[in-house]
Design an enzyme around this catalytic site. Structure first.
Site, PDB file in Angstrom:
ATOM      1  N   PRO A 118      -4.042   0.411  18.912  1.00 38.27           N
ATOM      2  CA  PRO A 118      -3.773  -0.064  17.546  1.00 38.27           C
ATOM      3  C   PRO A 118      -3.867   1.001  16.450  1.00 38.27           C
ATOM      4  CG  PRO A 118      -5.914  -0.821  18.326  1.00 38.27           C
ATOM      5  CD  PRO A 118      -5.265  -0.163  19.485  1.00 38.27           C
TER       6      PRO A 118
ATOM      7  N   TYR B 155       3.851   6.764  10.047  1.00 31.83           N
ATOM      8  CA  TYR B 155       3.023   5.598   9.719  1.00 31.83           C
ATOM      9  C   TYR B 155       3.860   4.507   9.047  1.00 31.83           C
ATOM     10  CZ  TYR B 155      -1.071   2.911   8.347  1.00 31.83           C
ATOM     11  OH  TYR B 155      -2.000   1.906   8.204  1.00 31.83           O
TER      12      TYR B 155
ATOM     13  N   TYR C 184      -9.115   5.325   7.587  1.00 31.43           N
ATOM     14  CA  TYR C 184      -9.222   5.686   9.005  1.00 31.43           C
ATOM     15  C   TYR C 184     -10.227   6.840   9.065  1.00 31.43           C
ATOM     16  CZ  TYR C 184      -4.858   3.124   9.996  1.00 31.43           C
ATOM     17  OH  TYR C 184      -3.895   2.160  10.148  1.00 31.43           O
TER      18      TYR C 184
ATOM     19  N   LYS D 219       1.099  -0.097  15.107  1.00 29.48           N
ATOM     20  CA  LYS D 219       2.504  -0.191  15.516  1.00 29.48           C
ATOM     21  C   LYS D 219       2.859  -1.406  16.372  1.00 29.48           C
ATOM     22  CE  LYS D 219       3.936   3.346  13.417  1.00 29.48           C
ATOM     23  NZ  LYS D 219       4.508   2.983  12.142  1.00 29.48           N
TER      24      LYS D 219
ATOM     25  N   HIS E  84       0.844  -1.202   0.000  1.00 30.57           N
ATOM     26  CA  HIS E  84       0.000   0.000   0.000  1.00 30.57           C
ATOM     27  C   HIS E  84       0.876   1.247   0.000  1.00 30.57           C
ATOM     28  CE1 HIS E  84      -4.136  -1.660   1.439  1.00 30.57           C
ATOM     29  NE2 HIS E  84      -3.560  -2.442   0.550  1.00 30.57           N
TER      30      HIS E  84
HETATM   31  P1  FAD Z   1       1.587 -11.817  21.821  1.00 32.08           P
HETATM   32  O1  FAD Z   1       1.103 -11.853  20.436  1.00 32.08           O
HETATM   33  O2  FAD Z   1       0.634 -11.430  22.891  1.00 32.08           O
HETATM   34  O3  FAD Z   1       2.183 -13.249  22.132  1.00 32.08           O
HETATM   35  C1  FAD Z   1       2.515 -13.654  23.431  1.00 32.08           C
HETATM   36  C2  FAD Z   1       2.437 -15.164  23.522  1.00 32.08           C
HETATM   37  O4  FAD Z   1       2.836 -15.575  24.825  1.00 32.08           O
HETATM   38  C3  FAD Z   1       1.016 -15.668  23.328  1.00 32.08           C
HETATM   39  O5  FAD Z   1       1.006 -16.705  22.376  1.00 32.08           O
HETATM   40  C4  FAD Z   1       0.597 -16.137  24.709  1.00 32.08           C
HETATM   41  O6  FAD Z   1      -0.321 -17.213  24.669  1.00 32.08           O
HETATM   42  C5  FAD Z   1       1.928 -16.545  25.311  1.00 32.08           C
HETATM   43  N1  FAD Z   1       1.967 -16.506  26.775  1.00 32.08           N
HETATM   44  C6  FAD Z   1       1.333 -15.651  27.609  1.00 32.08           C
HETATM   45  N2  FAD Z   1       1.610 -15.948  28.886  1.00 32.08           N
HETATM   46  C7  FAD Z   1       2.443 -17.019  28.866  1.00 32.08           C
HETATM   47  C8  FAD Z   1       3.080 -17.781  29.866  1.00 32.08           C
HETATM   48  N3  FAD Z   1       2.900 -17.508  31.171  1.00 32.08           N
HETATM   49  N4  FAD Z   1       3.869 -18.797  29.499  1.00 32.08           N
HETATM   50  C9  FAD Z   1       4.058 -19.090  28.187  1.00 32.08           C
HETATM   51  N5  FAD Z   1       3.470 -18.407  27.187  1.00 32.08           N
HETATM   52  C10 FAD Z   1       2.679 -17.379  27.519  1.00 32.08           C
HETATM   53  N6  FAD Z   1      -1.515  -4.450  16.761  1.00 32.08           N
HETATM   54  C11 FAD Z   1      -1.675  -3.801  15.637  1.00 32.08           C
HETATM   55  O7  FAD Z   1      -0.690  -3.282  15.099  1.00 32.08           O
HETATM   56  N7  FAD Z   1      -2.932  -3.721  15.063  1.00 32.08           N
HETATM   57  C12 FAD Z   1      -4.038  -4.326  15.637  1.00 32.08           C
HETATM   58  O8  FAD Z   1      -5.136  -4.270  15.119  1.00 32.08           O
HETATM   59  C13 FAD Z   1      -3.888  -4.999  16.844  1.00 32.08           C
HETATM   60  N8  FAD Z   1      -4.949  -5.600  17.462  1.00 32.08           N
HETATM   61  C14 FAD Z   1      -4.753  -6.233  18.675  1.00 32.08           C
HETATM   62  C15 FAD Z   1      -5.821  -6.840  19.340  1.00 32.08           C
HETATM   63  C16 FAD Z   1      -5.641  -7.478  20.585  1.00 32.08           C
HETATM   64  C17 FAD Z   1      -6.815  -8.118  21.293  1.00 32.08           C
HETATM   65  C18 FAD Z   1      -4.347  -7.502  21.152  1.00 32.08           C
HETATM   66  C19 FAD Z   1      -4.133  -8.181  22.498  1.00 32.08           C
HETATM   67  C20 FAD Z   1      -3.285  -6.921  20.464  1.00 32.08           C
HETATM   68  C21 FAD Z   1      -3.473  -6.285  19.235  1.00 32.08           C
HETATM   69  N9  FAD Z   1      -2.406  -5.686  18.529  1.00 32.08           N
HETATM   70  C22 FAD Z   1      -2.581  -5.036  17.379  1.00 32.08           C
HETATM   71  C23 FAD Z   1      -1.080  -5.741  18.989  1.00 32.08           C
HETATM   72  C24 FAD Z   1      -0.275  -6.855  18.321  1.00 32.08           C
HETATM   73  O9  FAD Z   1      -1.121  -7.925  18.020  1.00 32.08           O
HETATM   74  C25 FAD Z   1       0.788  -7.208  19.298  1.00 32.08           C
HETATM   75  O10 FAD Z   1       1.645  -6.081  19.429  1.00 32.08           O
HETATM   76  C26 FAD Z   1       1.593  -8.437  18.920  1.00 32.08           C
HETATM   77  O11 FAD Z   1       0.769  -9.588  19.021  1.00 32.08           O
HETATM   78  C27 FAD Z   1       2.782  -8.581  19.858  1.00 32.08           C
HETATM   79  O12 FAD Z   1       3.352  -9.831  19.710  1.00 32.08           O
HETATM   80  P2  FAD Z   1       4.018 -10.574  20.932  1.00 32.08           P
HETATM   81  O13 FAD Z   1       4.524 -11.842  20.363  1.00 32.08           O
HETATM   82  O14 FAD Z   1       4.950  -9.647  21.605  1.00 32.08           O
HETATM   83  O15 FAD Z   1       2.836 -10.851  21.970  1.00 32.08           O
HETATM   84  C1  DHB Z   2      -5.313  -3.140  11.123  1.00 32.47           C
HETATM   85  C2  DHB Z   2      -5.166  -2.862  12.441  1.00 32.47           C
HETATM   86  C3  DHB Z   2      -4.704  -1.626  12.810  1.00 32.47           C
HETATM   87  O1  DHB Z   2      -4.519  -1.335  14.090  1.00 32.47           O
HETATM   88  C4  DHB Z   2      -4.422  -0.658  11.883  1.00 32.47           C
HETATM   89  O2  DHB Z   2      -4.020   0.563  12.297  1.00 32.47           O
HETATM   90  C5  DHB Z   2      -4.569  -0.944  10.571  1.00 32.47           C
HETATM   91  C6  DHB Z   2      -5.021  -2.201  10.190  1.00 32.47           C
HETATM   92  C7  DHB Z   2      -5.817  -4.475  10.725  1.00 32.47           C
HETATM   93  O3  DHB Z   2      -6.115  -5.291  11.599  1.00 32.47           O
HETATM   94  O4  DHB Z   2      -5.934  -4.723   9.531  1.00 32.47           O
END
Ligand code: FAD
Ligand code: DHB
Length: 394
Positions: free
Chosen positions: A293, A385, A201, A297, A72
């Site tokens: 979100p 962005y 957005y 980022k 994009h």
């Molecule tokens: P996570 O993806 O949270 O992974 C952590 C892992 O550790 C999980 O698999 C969990 O099961 C595991 N875990 C937890 N506790 C334990 C334990 N005690 N022992 C072993 N394993 C454990 N970001 C965006 O940019 N856009 C979005 O739209 C967006 N939507 C989101 C919606 C939700 C509901 C959430 C929670 C986050 C969202 N985010 C979004 C943020 C993005 O998804 C996260 O920044 C990203 O998942 C970070 O990755 P991570 O691996 O650090 O953490």
């Molecule tokens: C999506 C999520 C976001 O937080 C964003 O800023 C743009 C796209 C998505 O889930 O596609």
């Protein structure tokens, strides 16, 4: 059992770190407390910065991303009934973003790990980190009814916002900077063509809305909702009409609605934990910081941390550079705070806050107008962005 790096969590941070360490010839074991299917069922982020895409290629998992990712060059901003376009590439010296779901990133990483036989424990319970401030930390957990102990040199806490890693650091050794927002995002995934070929957005007095996509046949939509809202109270019809009301009419004409495949609510907050390390335990991704979100980022910040940690560990193991241990927190935090600020700014600019008075609403409308009308405003938005290049570890 012994390994060099015990990785807690098989989200994108843990899996990507495991893959990069494998490429550096450093062995690691992943311990995840949910099943692989559960990890894959979580619908989350969708937008990858170029630095994240480059890192996934470096990790050897870029093949499907290169084929299926949607490049994009712009985003659209709805302001009440008007639709504006920001040419990201023009205002960011040629950069762009790639739309490719977190689920797909996770699947690619899991498949790569399985292909080379990397060791992972899923469905692990009672995960505990012991003596992280000593020279010989270890991790214990229960797997298939048996107690397992893994001795290691380092622990990577990739276990998200509610994991065990951050809790394993004495509270008095950490500073936590937090901000909560009085709303969440209600998200819907639907097997319908996206409303537009770019993300929209939308700021509207009824609340924020975002139109995103996973492919040209799968759409992801979000609307701002109270943070304690129950998604089950939102029928598909109610969701589609709330979304339509918040988008400019010119956009709504192209909206295809359909049954939701998934519907969930994510409360919004910002949080940063400092420092991001304690002895031989490193906090990575959501374990160290959360962003709302709005700026897309969260996942990109996680990739930034992983990139730094992989380089630090490669320097330690292959060049004996002990001084790199101290580089992890400051290198990551510089990038983290930039994205925390941008996500906070975009969230304030585009959402309606319940307590907002008329003065604040007009100031924000004027700020959005300034951002859209001025080269400086568009440049600031576009630059942030698309994201900054990943940090070097020298
Ligand atoms: P996570 O993806 O949270 O992974 C952590 C892992 O550790 C999980 O698999 C969990 O099961 C595991 N875990 C937890 N506790 C334990 C334990 N005690 N022992 C072993 N394993 C454990 N970001 C965006 O940019 N856009 C979005 O739209 C967006 N939507 C989101 C919606 C939700 C509901 C959430 C929670 C986050 C969202 N985010 C979004 C943020 C993005 O998804 C996260 O920044 C990203 O998942 C970070 O990755 P991570 O691996 O650090 O953490
Ligand atoms: C999506 C999520 C976001 O937080 C964003 O800023 C743009 C796209 C998505 O889930 O596609």
């Amino acid at each position: 059992m012994r390994t060099s790096v015990a990785i807690i969590g098989a989200g994108p941070s843990g899996l990507l770190l495991g893959q990069l360490l494998y490429r550096h010839g450093i062995d690691a074991v992943i311990i995840e407390h949910r099943s692989a299917e559960h990890v894959l069922s979580r619908i989350r982020a969708g937008v990858l910065e170029s630095g994240t895409v480059a890192l996934l290629h470096e990790a050897g998992v870029g093949e499907r991303l290169a084929r299926k990712g949607l490049v994009h060059h712009g985003i659209k901003i709805g302001d009440q009934n008007t639709l504006h376009r920001i040419d990201l590439t023009h205002y960011s010296q040629g950069r762009h973003v790639t739309v490719y779901g977190q689920t797909e990133v996770t699947r690619d990483l899991m498949e790569a790990r399985t292909a080379w036989g990397g060791m992972s424990f899923y469905d692990a319970s009672d995960v505990a980190i012991h003596e992280p401030d000593s020279a010989s930390p270890y991790v214990t957990f229960v797997h298939e009814g048996s107690e397992v102990r893994i001795d290691c040199d380092y622990v990577a806490g990739c276990d998200g916002a509610h994991g065990v890693s951050r809790r394993s650091i004495p509270a008095e050794r950490l500073s936590v900077f937090e901000h909560t927002y009085p709303f969440g995002w209600l998200g819907v995934l639907s097997e319908t063509p996206p409303i537009d070929d770019e993300l929209i957005y939308a700021r509207h007095e009824q609340g924020f809305a975002l139109c995103s996509m996973r492919s040209m046949t799968l759409s992801r939509y979000y609307i701002q909702a109270p943070r304690d809202e129950n998604p089950e109270d939102w029928s598909d019809d109610r969701f589609w009409s709330a979304l339509s009301a918040r988008l400019p009419e010119s956009a709504v004409r192209a909206l295809t609605t359909g049954p939701s495949l998934e519907k969930s609510l994510a409360p919004l907050r910002s949080s940063v934990t400092e420092p991001m390390q304690y002895g031989r335990l490193f906090l990575v991704g959501d374990a160290a910081h959360i962003v709302p979100p709005t700026g897309a980022k969260g996942l990109n910040l996680a990739a930034g941390d992983v990139s730094v940690l992989a380089r630090v560990l490669a320097g330690l193991y292959h060049q004996g550079r002990q001084e790199l241990l101290k580089a992890y927190t400051p290198t990551c935090l510089e990038r983290v705070w930039k994205s925390v600020r941008f996500s906070w700014w975009m969230t304030h600019l585009l959402h309606s806050f319940p307590e907002e008075d008329g003065f604040t609403r007009r100031i924000k409308a004027t700020e959005l107008k300034y951002t859209l009308d001025s080269v400086a405003g568009r440049t600031a938005l576009a630059e942030n962005y698309v994201g900054s290049p990943l940090a070097d570890v020298t």
